[in-house]
Motif scaffolding. Structure first.
Motif, mmCIF file in Angstrom:
data_model
loop_
_atom_site.group_PDB
_atom_site.id
_atom_site.type_symbol
_atom_site.label_atom_id
_atom_site.label_comp_id
_atom_site.label_asym_id
_atom_site.label_seq_id
_atom_site.Cartn_x
_atom_site.Cartn_y
_atom_site.Cartn_z
ATOM 1 N N UNK A 68 0.834 -1.203 0.000
ATOM 2 C CA UNK A 68 0.000 0.000 0.000
ATOM 3 C C UNK A 68 0.871 1.256 0.000
ATOM 4 N N UNK A 69 0.494 2.234 -0.806
ATOM 5 C CA UNK A 69 1.197 3.484 -1.059
ATOM 6 C C UNK A 69 2.657 3.253 -1.471
ATOM 7 N N UNK A 70 2.925 2.119 -2.073
ATOM 8 C CA UNK A 70 4.255 1.817 -2.598
ATOM 9 C C UNK A 70 4.171 1.701 -4.117
ATOM 10 N N UNK A 90 9.191 -9.472 -12.663
ATOM 11 C CA UNK A 90 8.363 -8.666 -13.557
ATOM 12 C C UNK A 90 7.548 -7.639 -12.764
ATOM 13 N N UNK A 91 7.534 -6.417 -13.280
ATOM 14 C CA UNK A 91 6.791 -5.293 -12.714
ATOM 15 C C UNK A 91 5.287 -5.508 -12.885
ATOM 16 N N UNK A 92 4.478 -5.086 -11.888
ATOM 17 C CA UNK A 92 3.031 -5.235 -12.050
ATOM 18 C C UNK A 92 2.451 -4.205 -13.020
ATOM 19 N N UNK A 93 3.215 -3.129 -13.319
ATOM 20 C CA UNK A 93 2.847 -2.111 -14.304
ATOM 21 C C UNK A 93 1.585 -1.318 -13.948
ATOM 22 N N UNK A 94 1.315 -1.186 -12.651
ATOM 23 C CA UNK A 94 0.171 -0.387 -12.232
ATOM 24 C C UNK A 94 0.586 0.806 -11.387
ATOM 25 N N UNK A 95 1.896 1.051 -11.305
ATOM 26 C CA UNK A 95 2.379 2.213 -10.582
ATOM 27 C C UNK A 95 2.094 2.183 -9.098
ATOM 28 N N UNK A 96 1.622 3.318 -8.581
ATOM 29 C CA UNK A 96 1.349 3.541 -7.165
ATOM 30 C C UNK A 96 0.180 2.684 -6.696
ATOM 31 N N UNK A 97 0.360 1.968 -5.585
ATOM 32 C CA UNK A 97 -0.707 1.118 -5.055
ATOM 33 C C UNK A 97 -1.551 1.917 -4.061
ATOM 34 N N UNK A 98 -2.674 2.418 -4.535
ATOM 35 C CA UNK A 98 -3.566 3.218 -3.695
ATOM 36 C C UNK A 98 -4.780 2.428 -3.237
ATOM 37 N N UNK A 99 -4.728 1.105 -3.379
ATOM 38 C CA UNK A 99 -5.842 0.275 -2.941
ATOM 39 C C UNK A 99 -6.556 -0.383 -4.100
#
Length: 247
Positions: A68-70, A90-99
């Motif tokens: 979260x928030x990472x 591999x990157x999840x490719x969704x950027x900032x995890x805001x929930x």
């Protein structure tokens, strides 16, 4: 009301929400203070010797899911150590995890299928904190595309408020922690091999919530690190690499 429609006042109301009944047990002040060393981690990983990493006997494809928030950058050091061992991170490719949102979970499903099809093998999902909740949900939705779920300090069991981040979560995510806009199945084990890494030094998530009950995961492994340390501590890196090598 959609996430984008939520006002600052509504976010504050969610952050200040009163808990009905007895408050769940959360990590205490001593462990919370242990998390304060995290800003020094970029220096720590540069001045200390690199962790010893053995080459993997059976290299895996690993999709990294930040907390979260990472962001993926927050897991970059761990990703590098995983790749030193011969795996591919591999990157999840969704950027900032805001929930979680329905759109984010659906986009992550497509990312998972894309990685599986590109490499012709089922990837491992490695989720840190809230990222582990995404990993478990993905495995429920796409069990044929996942070889294993590994969670690190993820609160998949017990009271969703048994942590020191739920008020911040509700402010940022814009919904109650126990009423996300996707199906809640925290205590239901995904239909794939599921391993929970947890720490009794965790200053964010109550250890019991990250360890879970026997019926909620296949195995659990205690790691001697802080919650933030799951992304860079030598003990966490060793635990992850040992688990990736386990068939």
């Amino acid at each position: 009301m959609t996430k984008t429609d939520i006002t600052l006042r509504e976010r504050l109301r969610l952050a200040l929400q009163k808990i009905e009944g007895p408050a769940p047990a959360r990590p205490g002040l001593r462990h919370m203070l242990g998390e304060a060393t995290y800003p020094l981690s970029p220096i720590a990983v540069r001045v200390r010797p690199a962790p010893q990493v053995e080459k993997a006997a059976k290299p895996k494809i690993v999709v990294m899911l930040p907390g979260f928030v990472a962001t993926p950058r927050t897991m970059q050091y761990l990703s590098h150590q995983i790749e030193r061992a011969g795996h591919k991170a591999k990157n999840w490719k969704l950027g900032f995890n805001s929930g979680p949102t329905l759109e984010r979970v659906e986009a992550l499903e497509q990312r998972l299928l894309e990685v599986r099809d590109r490499y012709g093998t089922k990837p491992v999902l490695l989720g840190w904190s809230l990222g582990g909740m995404f990993a478990r949900e993905l495995a429920h939705r796409q069990p044929d595309a996942v070889s294993k779920v590994m969670t690190m300090g993820s609160p998949f069991s017990g009271d969703p408020r048994a942590n020191n981040a739920w008020r911040l979560y509700q402010f940022v995510a814009g919904h109650p922690v126990d009423a996300p806009p996707i199906e809640r199945r925290e205590g239901t084990k995904p239909p794939v091999e599921t391993v929970a890494l947890w720490s009794d030094r965790d200053g964010v998530i109550a250890p019991d919530c990250a360890r879970g009950e026997a019926h909620e995961r296949d195995r659990e492994c205690m790691v001697d690190c802080t919650h933030m340390g799951f992304s860079y501590a030598p003990e966490a890196i060793r635990a992850v690499l040992l688990e990736l090598d386990r068939d």
